[in-house]
Design an enzyme around this catalytic site. Structure first.
Site, mmCIF file in Angstrom:
data_model
loop_
_atom_site.group_PDB
_atom_site.id
_atom_site.type_symbol
_atom_site.label_atom_id
_atom_site.label_comp_id
_atom_site.label_asym_id
_atom_site.label_seq_id
_atom_site.Cartn_x
_atom_site.Cartn_y
_atom_site.Cartn_z
ATOM 1 N N CYS A 1 0.791 -1.240 0.000
ATOM 2 C CA CYS A 1 0.000 0.000 0.000
ATOM 3 C C CYS A 1 0.823 1.291 0.000
ATOM 4 C CB CYS A 1 -0.919 0.022 1.212
ATOM 5 S SG CYS A 1 -1.915 -1.452 1.458
ATOM 6 N N HIS B 1 -2.780 6.441 4.555
ATOM 7 C CA HIS B 1 -1.672 5.478 4.705
ATOM 8 C C HIS B 1 -0.325 5.999 4.215
ATOM 9 C CE1 HIS B 1 -0.574 0.913 4.895
ATOM 10 N NE2 HIS B 1 -0.183 1.597 5.966
ATOM 11 N N ASP C 1 -3.465 -0.550 -6.049
ATOM 12 C CA ASP C 1 -2.227 -0.061 -5.436
ATOM 13 C C ASP C 1 -1.126 -1.107 -5.444
ATOM 14 O OD1 ASP C 1 -3.469 -1.688 -3.546
ATOM 15 O OD2 ASP C 1 -3.013 -0.403 -1.848
ATOM 16 N N ASN C 2 -1.489 -2.381 -5.569
ATOM 17 C CA ASN C 2 -0.508 -3.468 -5.658
ATOM 18 C C ASN C 2 -1.236 -4.701 -6.154
ATOM 19 O OD1 ASN C 2 -0.818 -2.845 -2.306
ATOM 20 N ND2 ASN C 2 -1.638 -4.789 -3.052
#
Length: 585
Positions: A85, A140, A293-294
């Site tokens: 993240c 985050h 995001d991944n």
């Protein structure tokens, strides 16, 4: 109102952006496009979405709204993100890879660090260009100081949570409640509000409704930048039952069925946000980005049903399943564009690409390149991608056109873990054959290490040492040594024959030497599933790619560590929800 105490902590970089913008516009050198005519930018991030989850890829989960964006826009087929993240979010917003932002891993909630304040974000640039900038969802990127929170990073308001994961209904993250409304730029302690009213309500619904409210209340004399990073489809596996039931007859695996409901709810949100743009009369002048995001987590503790089939691995690894993401860009404001971009695109490219799209000087120096012309059929500006580091920060990788090099400690999977090829049903995980190359690098020891990681067990010996560098050299001189741990308090170096499970302890630095690595090579044109390691067949190419990667890594900065001036975390108590997360330094 705005907390004046914190206004002085805005980044020097963001101030300089505003000054340069003002000078260019006054000098008549700015874009000819008036601010109100610049396209709105809606940047949607799905959390932990696999490359084989959206409907147009999986043909299993119904995502009609994202599918519609894909059919009218451009699908990025060679799109790279980071393994988890925080590094990806830092990359997207700064245009800089983790090697240069210092954010190489996800940021735990009690961490006293974040995206450095000297990094200028996409929001900073667009705010200076006359945009209204709003953030809704998961942050985050650090929050131990107010200066790291969204309204100090270019956003004029924020609604959501600061940390990396929480319950979708209670909004509890570990020992504290985490849901905020920051209504003004540079909001800070006396402005930020605990959004206790959110307790008991599902976060995907909350973020969609807030995004709609932002759009419908928008002053159309200015363009809008809406950053919308959803919590979904991150763990825990939670969604109202009404979203799960439509899959009862088609998806037998319970985990995958709940995940399908979570993704369907997210897709519904995309549709409702698009409808709000249309209702407000803003859709025709909007660019919409949808990105993960991944890669999807597949067997790790945060796996809730995502899949990356047929790619190898998943979130936390630098195999394709961890870093080869899914993304779509479209919207009526996009000029004629290609239906699919089959050349390399990295998450760092969003910042220069979108600034190009809106005609926004200045052109910042970033690790990204503008793909604006490539999206319209022009030549690709990118031929290489630094794949970054895996979850242990001990495996790293590099791609140059069709070739991908992975470097790992002896005995470890080339791209870290997970390293499996996970089957379609997401129910069982077969044992995967490990492809290990015997290729070794005959060069002086080069240390790769991480502060805060201890590797207990597997000791060959322990010796007195005064620094991590000395410990690295000691390991390089012992043939059986693969990794090492240096303890500051003991001034002692522990040499190890294998890579054990690690623990977190700021008294330690652990790492490996370049002489204790294996090199692995894959042809992405013919083997994007990373089955066939051809390093031993291409020694000259391996050496060339390794030299390129090491040259890039030599420009890197140290991985972020806790601010030593920051004391222990103290959670304030809200009368409605109890202990709450808030900046503590």
């Amino acid at each position: 109102g705005i907390n004046a105490e914190y206004m002085g902590t805005q980044s020097i970089a963001s101030i300089m952006v505003a000054v340069v913008w003002a000078w260019l516009l006054l000098a008549g050198l700015g874009t000819a496009v008036a601010a109100a005519q610049r396209p709105n930018i809606i940047f949607i991030v799905a959390d932990d979405l696999g490359s084989d989850d959206l409907g147009f890829r999986s043909h299993q989960i119904r995502t009609p709204n994202v599918d519609a964006l894909a059919s009218s826009g451009t699908v990025l087929n060679q799109y790279y993100v980071q393994t988890v993240c925080s590094p990806s979010r830092a990359t997207m917003l700064s245009g800089r890879v983790p090697l240069h932002t210092s954010i190489n891993e996800w940021i735990p909630p009690e961490s006293a660090y974040g995206l450095p304040i000297n990094e200028t974000t996409l929001a900073d640039h667009l705010l200076a260009a006359g945009y209204t900038t709003r953030a809704v969802g998961k942050w985050h990127l650090g929050f131990y100081k107010w200066a790291l929170t969204p309204t100090f990073r270019g956003f004029e308001s924020f609604y959501g949570f600061y940390s990396g994961g929480e319950d979708y209904y209670t909004h509890m993250s570990g020992r504290g409640y985490d849901f905020r409304r920051d209504p003004a730029q540079w909001c800070g302690k006396n402005c930020s509000q605990v959004e206790w009213q959110a307790k008991g309500q599902y976060s995907t619904h909350l973020f969609t409704e807030e995004a709609r409210n932002v759009i419908l209340a928008h002053d159309m004399t200015k363009p809008l930048f809406l950053y919308l990073p959803y919590q979904a489809v991150h763990s825990p596996p939670q969604v109202p039952q009404s979203y799960i039931d439509p899959y009862n007859a088609t998806i037998q695996n319970h985990q995958r069925r709940v995940f399908a409901g979570m993704l369907s709810c997210l897709d519904e949100g995309v549709g409702n946000v698009t409808a709000a743009l249309r209702e407000k009369g803003m859709l025709d002048n909007s660019i919409i980005v949808f990105t993960t995001d991944n890669g999807g987590p597949v067997i790790t503790g945060d796996a809730v049903g995502a899949r990356n089939t047929p790619l190898r691995g998943g979130k936390h690894s630098i195999f394709e399943g961890g870093v080869h993401g899914i993304a779509v860009v479209g919207g009526p404001a996009m000029p004629a564009q290609v239906p699919a971009l089959n050349t390399l695109f990295h998450a760092a490219d969003w910042l220069p690409t979108l600034l190009d799209a809106v005609g926004a000087p200045p052109k910042p120096v970033t690790d990204g390149v503008s793909q604006w012309k490539a999206l319209q059929g022009g030549a690709s500006p990118r031929s290489t991608v630094y794949a970054g580091l895996d979850g242990t920060l001990l495996c790293h990788g590099w791609r140059n056109n069709s070739w991908k090099l992975l470097v790992s400690p002896v005995g470890e999977a080339p791209g870290g873990e997970p390293s499996q090829w996970v089957p379609f049903v997401n129910s069982t995980v077969p044992a995967a054959a490990m492809h290990a190359s015997a290729a070794r690098r005959d060069a002086a020891p080069q240390c790769v290490h991480k502060r805060g990681m201890c590797l207990p067990g597997g000791d060959i010996a322990n010796r007195s040492a005064t620094s991590a560098a000395e410990c690295c050299e000691l390991c390089a001189g012992v043939g059986a040594c693969v990794v090492w741990t240096f303890r500051f308090s003991e001034q002692r170096c522990y040499l190890k024959k294998s890579l054990p499970d690690h623990t977190l302890d700021m008294d330690c630095i652990s790492g490996y030497t370049a002489d204790a690595k294996t090199l692995h090579l894959y042809n992405m044109d013919t083997d994007d599933t990373e089955h066939d390691d051809v390093a031993t067949q291409q020694p000259a190419l391996v050496a060339e790619l390794l030299a390129e990667m090491l040259a890039v890594e030599s420009t890197g900065v140290a991985t972020a560590v806790n601010d030593p001036a920051c004391g222990p975390v103290v959670l304030p108590v809200d009368p409605h929800v109890g202990p709450v997360w808030a900046p503590w330094c």
